[in-house]
Design an enzyme around this catalytic site. Sequence first.
Site, mmCIF file in Angstrom:
data_model
loop_
_atom_site.group_PDB
_atom_site.id
_atom_site.type_symbol
_atom_site.label_atom_id
_atom_site.label_comp_id
_atom_site.label_asym_id
_atom_site.label_seq_id
_atom_site.Cartn_x
_atom_site.Cartn_y
_atom_site.Cartn_z
ATOM 1 N N SER A 141 0.828 -1.211 0.000
ATOM 2 C CA SER A 141 0.000 0.000 0.000
ATOM 3 C C SER A 141 0.863 1.262 0.000
ATOM 4 O O SER A 141 0.493 2.266 -0.632
ATOM 5 C CB SER A 141 -0.977 -0.005 1.179
ATOM 6 N N ASN A 142 2.017 1.223 0.640
ATOM 7 C CA ASN A 142 2.914 2.381 0.570
ATOM 8 C C ASN A 142 3.487 2.544 -0.838
ATOM 9 O O ASN A 142 3.633 3.663 -1.331
ATOM 10 C CB ASN A 142 4.054 2.253 1.590
ATOM 11 N N LEU A 178 18.942 -6.028 4.239
ATOM 12 C CA LEU A 178 19.903 -5.970 3.132
ATOM 13 C C LEU A 178 21.328 -5.946 3.698
ATOM 14 O O LEU A 178 21.569 -5.376 4.762
ATOM 15 C CB LEU A 178 19.634 -4.723 2.277
ATOM 16 N N ASN A 218 13.535 4.333 3.816
ATOM 17 C CA ASN A 218 12.634 3.297 4.327
ATOM 18 C C ASN A 218 11.525 3.956 5.132
ATOM 19 O O ASN A 218 11.724 5.031 5.697
ATOM 20 C CB ASN A 218 13.434 2.355 5.248
ATOM 21 N N HIS A 265 9.079 3.237 8.443
ATOM 22 C CA HIS A 265 8.998 2.377 9.623
ATOM 23 C C HIS A 265 7.800 2.828 10.462
ATOM 24 O O HIS A 265 7.625 4.020 10.701
ATOM 25 C CB HIS A 265 10.293 2.500 10.437
ATOM 26 N N THR A 271 20.799 3.019 6.740
ATOM 27 C CA THR A 271 22.215 2.822 7.033
ATOM 28 C C THR A 271 22.373 1.405 7.574
ATOM 29 O O THR A 271 21.376 0.691 7.732
ATOM 30 C CB THR A 271 22.713 3.831 8.087
ATOM 31 N N GLU A 315 22.816 0.431 10.415
ATOM 32 C CA GLU A 315 22.135 0.227 11.702
ATOM 33 C C GLU A 315 20.635 0.064 11.444
ATOM 34 O O GLU A 315 20.002 0.970 10.871
ATOM 35 C CB GLU A 315 22.388 1.468 12.565
ATOM 36 N N LEU A 316 20.040 -1.044 11.873
ATOM 37 C CA LEU A 316 18.633 -1.341 11.572
ATOM 38 C C LEU A 316 17.708 -0.223 12.074
ATOM 39 O O LEU A 316 17.723 0.101 13.263
ATOM 40 C CB LEU A 316 18.237 -2.680 12.222
ATOM 41 N N GLU A 356 1.113 6.923 6.925
ATOM 42 C CA GLU A 356 2.275 6.505 6.122
ATOM 43 C C GLU A 356 2.060 6.871 4.660
ATOM 44 O O GLU A 356 2.974 7.307 3.963
ATOM 45 C CB GLU A 356 2.493 4.989 6.238
#
Length: 196
Positions: free
Chosen positions: A14-15, A94, A108, A110, A142, A144-145, A175
Amino acid sequence: MTKRVAIFISGAGSNMRALVEDMTGDHPARPALVLSNNAEAAGISWARQRGLHTEIVDHRAHGADRAGFDAEIAARLAPYAVDIICLAGFMRVLPDDFVTHWHGRMINIHPSLLPKYRGLHTHARALAAGDREAGCTVHEVTAELDGGPILGQARVAVHPDDTPETLAARVLAREHVLYPTVLRRFAAGDRRKVAL
Ligand code: GRF
């Protein structure tokens, strides 16, 4: 010059739809590709019906061979000469070298107000903590998650009778506004934070 965008999805998409529908007219970017690790993703049928290029890179075909999955994503992506990658519900982490290669060009969404609740089950965690507001964040990716620079956030009120599902639905609607707003600016080189 118009930027070429790849959108990575795993599910409903949907995004992805919100991003694609916004990329018209004077928008500085256009969708070049929708990539999924899941051939059954509902978003993939929508993208195909819409005439968009799609690629499926099934992680299960590579078993425990992470490097093989990663290499296939890079190889499938290459011909599309993409400028920006938008992760939109893409449920695979990734690898660091891919993330480094796309540094400053991959974003991204979130479903929490980062830095709160990195990772999964964000809405249940917000409710368990007794938070009175929740929301979503678009950030640069980056190594870092869920930890890269924040490009925008949208806030919603938490209702006393919320369940993780009702809160998720309220956040998801935001969103769909936040992600296109950020992408429009990001594609034009504007990284100032959006607050909705
Ligand atoms: C969204 O809540 C997004 O924030 C999270 O995964 C969900 C994807 O939903 N990363 P959709 O596939 O865009 O409908």
